[in-house]
Design a protein around this motif. Structure first.
Motif, PDB file in Angstrom:
ATOM      1  N   LEU A  80      51.215  43.307  37.629  1.00 48.01           N
ATOM      2  CA  LEU A  80      51.132  41.870  37.877  1.00 48.01           C
ATOM      3  C   LEU A  80      52.104  41.117  36.977  1.00 48.01           C
ATOM      4  O   LEU A  80      52.864  40.247  37.442  1.00 48.01           O
ATOM      5  N   LEU A  81      52.131  41.444  35.696  1.00 55.23           N
ATOM      6  CA  LEU A  81      53.030  40.769  34.762  1.00 55.23           C
ATOM      7  C   LEU A  81      54.490  41.082  35.080  1.00 55.23           C
ATOM      8  O   LEU A  81      55.369  40.207  34.971  1.00 55.23           O
ATOM      9  N   SER A 106      40.190  46.305  50.216  1.00 58.51           N
ATOM     10  CA  SER A 106      41.021  46.023  51.392  1.00 58.51           C
ATOM     11  C   SER A 106      41.752  44.694  51.237  1.00 58.51           C
ATOM     12  O   SER A 106      42.939  44.560  51.598  1.00 58.51           O
ATOM     13  N   PHE A 107      41.048  43.698  50.700  1.00 61.12           N
ATOM     14  CA  PHE A 107      41.686  42.410  50.465  1.00 61.12           C
ATOM     15  C   PHE A 107      42.693  42.515  49.319  1.00 61.12           C
ATOM     16  O   PHE A 107      43.759  41.894  49.350  1.00 61.12           O
ATOM     17  N   ALA A 108      42.372  43.286  48.301  1.00 60.06           N
ATOM     18  CA  ALA A 108      43.301  43.460  47.188  1.00 60.06           C
ATOM     19  C   ALA A 108      44.585  44.141  47.649  1.00 60.06           C
ATOM     20  O   ALA A 108      45.685  43.769  47.228  1.00 60.06           O
ATOM     21  N   ARG A 167      53.447  38.728  44.796  1.00 58.92           N
ATOM     22  CA  ARG A 167      52.459  39.784  44.989  1.00 58.92           C
ATOM     23  C   ARG A 167      52.172  40.463  43.650  1.00 58.92           C
ATOM     24  O   ARG A 167      53.119  40.751  42.924  1.00 58.92           O
ATOM     25  N   PRO A 168      50.936  40.739  43.305  1.00 56.16           N
ATOM     26  CA  PRO A 168      49.729  40.395  44.060  1.00 56.16           C
ATOM     27  C   PRO A 168      49.595  38.866  44.217  1.00 56.16           C
ATOM     28  O   PRO A 168      49.937  38.117  43.301  1.00 56.16           O
ATOM     29  N   TYR A 169      49.071  38.452  45.357  1.00 60.56           N
ATOM     30  CA  TYR A 169      48.929  37.033  45.652  1.00 60.56           C
ATOM     31  C   TYR A 169      47.594  36.564  45.059  1.00 60.56           C
ATOM     32  O   TYR A 169      46.566  36.517  45.729  1.00 60.56           O
ATOM     33  N   VAL A 170      47.659  36.212  43.792  1.00 62.65           N
ATOM     34  CA  VAL A 170      46.444  35.872  43.055  1.00 62.65           C
ATOM     35  C   VAL A 170      45.778  34.631  43.621  1.00 62.65           C
ATOM     36  O   VAL A 170      44.543  34.550  43.722  1.00 62.65           O
ATOM     37  N   GLY A 171      46.570  33.643  43.998  1.00 65.77           N
ATOM     38  CA  GLY A 171      46.001  32.405  44.535  1.00 65.77           C
ATOM     39  C   GLY A 171      45.168  32.642  45.774  1.00 65.77           C
ATOM     40  O   GLY A 171      44.116  32.007  45.958  1.00 65.77           O
ATOM     41  N   VAL A 218      42.676  40.133  39.862  1.00 70.98           N
ATOM     42  CA  VAL A 218      43.177  41.354  40.505  1.00 70.98           C
ATOM     43  C   VAL A 218      42.231  42.525  40.254  1.00 70.98           C
ATOM     44  O   VAL A 218      41.901  43.284  41.179  1.00 70.98           O
ATOM     45  N   GLU A 219      41.752  42.666  39.023  1.00 69.92           N
ATOM     46  CA  GLU A 219      40.847  43.763  38.694  1.00 69.92           C
ATOM     47  C   GLU A 219      39.555  43.666  39.489  1.00 69.92           C
ATOM     48  O   GLU A 219      39.075  44.670  40.063  1.00 69.92           O
TER      49      GLU A 219
END
Length: 446
Positions: free
Chosen positions: A420-421, A96-98, A68-72, A87-88
């Motif tokens: 994220l990192l 909402s999806f983010a 998470r965040p689930y970038v894929g 993500v940005e």
């Protein structure tokens, strides 16, 4: 009878643990939405609870958090560029999806799967069906990684069967072991499998604010595919769901012969208990421990999470230990009810309390954090040994979490590219600690 043990597989709290209020019908989640969370404190609380069970002599495994965040997943929704750019952009145009892609809800491993032990399955193997969790957007994206995680923890196909999740459709909405209780004389003996459902898939449910999540059809499908012996399908009390008991484990918990439940737990209580008695006939005598609304109003049961305690068979003790959240102790009605259970001559000998406040603030108590798996000694040895908690692993994970996790996180911070990192770095190191391989997460495969 084969000697067996009830192992607990707890979800490790992820670095994005936050209070985003994503779960309709979960009163604690809604109440605390927008507040600052403490991911570091949360993971350390979870580890302390796991260590407590190890100290009691119980097998304890660790399940890794999801990416998470689930970038894929966000890329599948059309967002492109670098991971940070994805993500940005998602937070700007589809918040909402983010938010769903950032949820750490996989920590509640009671929703990871439904489990049938080898003593109850047709082929003598332990069967798992990962939950599809289609009732909530943020949880519906967990099933693939949960399946991967269970296959990593239980890799031997001669001992374990990790099925694919049920089809991800509303008619087969499945919330995992939060709606399953197994009763038996001993863990290795044949048992009775109580599968509790909230609604028939083809009926109208009256409330969008308090949805019924588990369908009767999903529970029946799991019992069939596992070849589960002596299955009992019972309807959860509608009043309980409408009162905030979004899973049955908010109003019911059981192990061995003991079933502890609130009087609102089952829509047809008399028929449910009679079905259990008939199924258990010749195997064991069920001990029904009912707490009335007069002694503990439903609102107090939901607030205190008394029924989301863990019932433990502790080596060397003749009676069960009830491991309850500190919120139970703080609620006078719930505390009195818990102490009355221990003071009786029933199956519960004592009550202990544990601090999991960070989880409780999102509506998850001690029982939500764990998936129970009954295992023989041979099956215990066939599980991934690097995921079994001991002094060394507890120390390593404490150092790991203290290094990577923030001690304060607001929902708005989930959009921070640095987070994220941090999460990718934490999970990359975790796969080495738990011997999960270098391609366990999607981001490691890119």
């Amino acid at each position: 009878m084969t000697l067996a043990y009830e192992a607990n597989c707890d979800g490790l709290v992820g670095p994005t643990h936050s209070y985003a209020g994503l779960s309709p019908g979960n009163l604690a989640s809604a109440l605390n939405a927008g507040e600052a969370s403490d991911p570091r404190g949360a993971v350390l609380q979870g580890l302390a609870k796991m260590k407590r069970l190890v100290d009691l002599g119980l097998p304890q495994f660790v399940m890794p958090p999801h990416e998470r965040p689930y970038v894929g997943w966000l890329r599948g929704l059309g967002f492109g560029g670098s991971d940070a750019s994805v993500v940005e952009a998602a937070w700007k145009s589809a918040p909402s999806f983010a938010a769903a892609a950032s949820s750490a809800s996989s920590m509640w491993a009671a929703n990871a799967a439904t489990v049938t032990p080898s003593a109850d399955s047709t082929d003598g193997r332990v069967h798992f069906t990962p939950a599809n969790l289609v009732s909530n957007l943020h949880r519906s994206i967990e099933a693939t990684q949960t399946t991967r995680a269970l296959r990593a923890l239980f890799p031997d196909p001669t001992q374990f069967v990790v099925h694919d999740p049920l089809p991800a459709v509303a008619h087969l909405s499945d919330e995992g072991a939060a709606n399953h209780v197994r009763l038996c004389a001993e863990h290795g003996a044949p048992g009775v499998n109580l599968l509790v459902w909230g609604k028939d898939a083809f009926e109208h449910w009256p409330s969008a604010d308090f949805p019924a999540r588990q369908t009767e059809q999903a529970s029946a499908a799991i019992a069939r595919r596992h070849g589960a012996a002596r299955p009992i399908l019972a309807r959860q009390g509608k009043a309980a769901i409408l009162g905030g008991a979004f899973h049955n484990d908010v109003v019911c918990v059981g192990t061995r012969e003991a079933l502890l439940f609130h009087e609102t737990a089952f829509e047809d209580k008399a028929a449910t208990l009679e079905s259990i008695r008939r199924a258990a006939d010749g195997l064991f005598d069920p001990a029904f421990l009912e707490i009335s609304s007069a002694d503990l109003p439903l609102a107090d049961a939901v607030k205190s999470y008394l029924f989301n305690s863990q019932l433990l068979v502790v080596p060397g003790e003749d009676r069960l230990v009830l491991l309850a959240p500190s919120e139970t102790e703080a609620n006078p009605r719930a505390h009195e009810a818990a102490q009355a259970l221990a003071a009786s001559n029933g199956p519960i000998g004592r009550v202990e309390y544990v601090d999991v406040r960070q989880s409780m603030a999102n509506g998850g108590g001690p029982a939500c954090l764990r998936l129970r798996v009954v295992l023989t000694r041979e099956q215990l040895e066939a599980a991934n040994p690097a995921q079994r908690l001991d002094e060394g692993l507890h120390a390593a994970l404490t150092v790991w979490a203290s290094h990577w996790y923030r001690d304060r996180l607001l929902p708005a911070d989930l959009a921070d590219p640095a987070l994220l990192l941090e999460t990718q770095g934490a999970l990359d190191e975790l796969t080495s600690i738990l011997a999960l391989g270098s391609d366990f997460y999607d981001f490691q495969r890119d």
